[in-house]
Design an enzyme around this catalytic site. Structure first.
Site, mmCIF file in Angstrom:
data_model
loop_
_atom_site.group_PDB
_atom_site.id
_atom_site.type_symbol
_atom_site.label_atom_id
_atom_site.label_comp_id
_atom_site.label_asym_id
_atom_site.label_seq_id
_atom_site.Cartn_x
_atom_site.Cartn_y
_atom_site.Cartn_z
ATOM 1 N N TYR A 33 8.068 -7.444 4.256
ATOM 2 C CA TYR A 33 7.818 -7.948 5.393
ATOM 3 C C TYR A 33 6.234 -7.394 5.738
ATOM 4 C CZ TYR A 33 7.607 -2.951 7.262
ATOM 5 O OH TYR A 33 7.569 -1.891 7.459
ATOM 6 N N LYS A 149 6.124 -3.416 0.383
ATOM 7 C CA LYS A 149 6.477 -3.170 1.746
ATOM 8 C C LYS A 149 7.955 -4.068 2.100
ATOM 9 C CE LYS A 149 4.281 -3.547 6.366
ATOM 10 N NZ LYS A 149 4.359 -2.061 6.699
ATOM 11 N N GLU A 182 2.523 10.159 3.824
ATOM 12 C CA GLU A 182 2.251 9.244 4.896
ATOM 13 C C GLU A 182 3.260 9.347 5.812
ATOM 14 O OE1 GLU A 182 2.465 5.076 3.829
ATOM 15 O OE2 GLU A 182 4.087 5.580 2.479
HETATM 16 N N1 PDD Z 1 4.075 -0.245 9.308
HETATM 17 N N2 PDD Z 1 2.777 3.226 5.630
HETATM 18 C C1 PDD Z 1 4.206 2.726 6.102
HETATM 19 C C2 PDD Z 1 5.415 3.434 5.508
HETATM 20 C C3 PDD Z 1 3.846 1.705 7.020
HETATM 21 O O1 PDD Z 1 5.295 1.186 7.166
HETATM 22 C C4 PDD Z 1 3.053 1.208 7.605
HETATM 23 C C5 PDD Z 1 2.915 -0.157 8.563
HETATM 24 C C6 PDD Z 1 1.961 1.847 7.367
HETATM 25 C C7 PDD Z 1 0.351 1.142 7.675
HETATM 26 O O2 PDD Z 1 -0.204 -0.051 7.060
HETATM 27 P P1 PDD Z 1 -0.793 -1.007 7.786
HETATM 28 O O3 PDD Z 1 -2.187 -0.337 8.291
HETATM 29 O O4 PDD Z 1 -1.061 -2.300 6.994
HETATM 30 O O5 PDD Z 1 -0.054 -1.655 9.081
HETATM 31 C C8 PDD Z 1 1.857 2.731 6.294
HETATM 32 C C9 PDD Z 1 4.275 -1.275 10.025
HETATM 33 C C10 PDD Z 1 3.476 -1.452 10.994
HETATM 34 C C11 PDD Z 1 5.713 -1.302 10.503
HETATM 35 O O6 PDD Z 1 6.441 -1.128 9.818
HETATM 36 O O7 PDD Z 1 6.016 -1.829 11.757
#
Ligand code: PDD
Length: 290
Positions: A33, A149, A182
């Site tokens: 996703y 992701k 993270e």
């Molecule tokens: N999540 N780390 C994890 C585990 C994440 O799921 C996300 C983003 C990030 C930040 O990534 P980015 O800056 O590309 O959004 C880091 C999204 C927003 C979610 O799961 O809804």
């Protein structure tokens, strides 16, 4: 206004947006996703999310459902049909529908695709940011490919729920070495005692956050020192500041780690400024969409 979703080739009312019971995303979490934040009806950091989507799909050998160009048009159309000005767009691509078997379907089936979009209450998010949020640490229990992701988010779900039950907004995973990797849905940062921005390096088992990356150039343009270097829970607790980044939270100041207040317990100046700068850049009419 009725929300609309895009599901496998059709725009459908959100309330009736359904997928097959043998979609492999549903049965096996065999899918990926992306989430884009939307400002003034436009996708923020679009290119970075498209690059990561292509990488996630490639690593799992799931076929891209269409060209990036076609996908961009569809995402924009979902934003438009839902009248999203400030909000989020969600895209999910799965390996498709096939009789249940762990191995890939042979011959391959068409990938499944779902897109939805919603407005977020920007004023409420700003109010949250003005107060800052709490995080709690949780043991790192995820698989070794957090760079992909995927929709396989159960450890993240459990960590986020633990945070919620502890009155915190986010969970920070801590690996076997005692280092923060993270957040459950965001990247973790501190401003250390020397005033340097610190966030985990991407050789570690983390998602390569697009918002995280966007902050690199903002930090450089504003004369901030940035180090991709791990930090311990103790370093986080004694940091000058901390914050999280992600498409959902943008740049969100962190004011408590495991119940311990950072500084005077209010958002730090660096985190506040970075949030402003990030939003300003995303709203600029000439902000690159791709
Ligand atoms: N999540 N780390 C994890 C585990 C994440 O799921 C996300 C983003 C990030 C930040 O990534 P980015 O800056 O590309 O959004 C880091 C999204 C927003 C979610 O799961 O809804």
């Amino acid at each position: 206004m009725a929300r609309v979703a895009y599901v496998n080739g059709r725009f459908v009312p959100h309330a009736r947006a359904v997928i097959h019971i043998e979609d492999r995303g549903y049965q096996l979490a065999d899918g990926v996703y992306e989430v884009w934040s939307v400002f003034d009806g436009r996708l923020a950091d679009a290119a970075g999310h498209f690059r990561r989507l292509a990488r996630s799909l490639g690593e799992l050998r799931i076929a891209a459902p269409m060209s990036d160009r076609a996908l961009k048009i569809l995402l924009a159309e979902v934003v438009r049909r839902n009248r999203v000005t400030d909000g989020l767009v969600y895209l999910q691509v799965t390996r498709g529908v096939a009789s249940r078997d762990h191995a890939f379907p042979d011959p391959p089936v068409a990938p499944g695709i779902v897109i939805s979009a919603k407005n977020v209450d920007h004023a409420a998010a700003q109010a949250r940011a003005a107060k800052g949020v709490a995080v709690v640490t949780q043991p790192e229990t995820r698989w070794a490919r957090c760079d992909i992701k995927t929709v396989a988010l159960l450890p993240n779900v459990l960590a986020k729920q633990a945070a919620r039950e502890a009155g915190a907004a986010e969970a920070w995973f801590v690996d076997d070495l005692g280092l923060i990797t993270e957040g459950a849905s965001s990247n973790a940062w501190i401003v250390d005692r020397d005033g340097a921005l610190r966030t985990r390096d991407i050789q570690a088992n983390i998602l390569r956050g697009v918002t995280r990356h966007a902050l690199f150039s903002i930090a450089a343009a504003n004369g901030l020192t940035l180090e991709e270097r791990p930090f311990t829970v103790e370093e986080a607790k004694s940091a000058r500041e901390a914050f999280i980044t992600g498409a959902g939270t943008l740049v969100m100041p962190v004011v408590r780690v495991d119940g311990q207040a950072l500084g005077d317990g209010s958002p730090g100046p660096v985190a506040k400024r970075l949030r402003e700068l990030y939003i300003e850049a995303a709203r600029r009419p000439d902000a690159p969409e791709s």
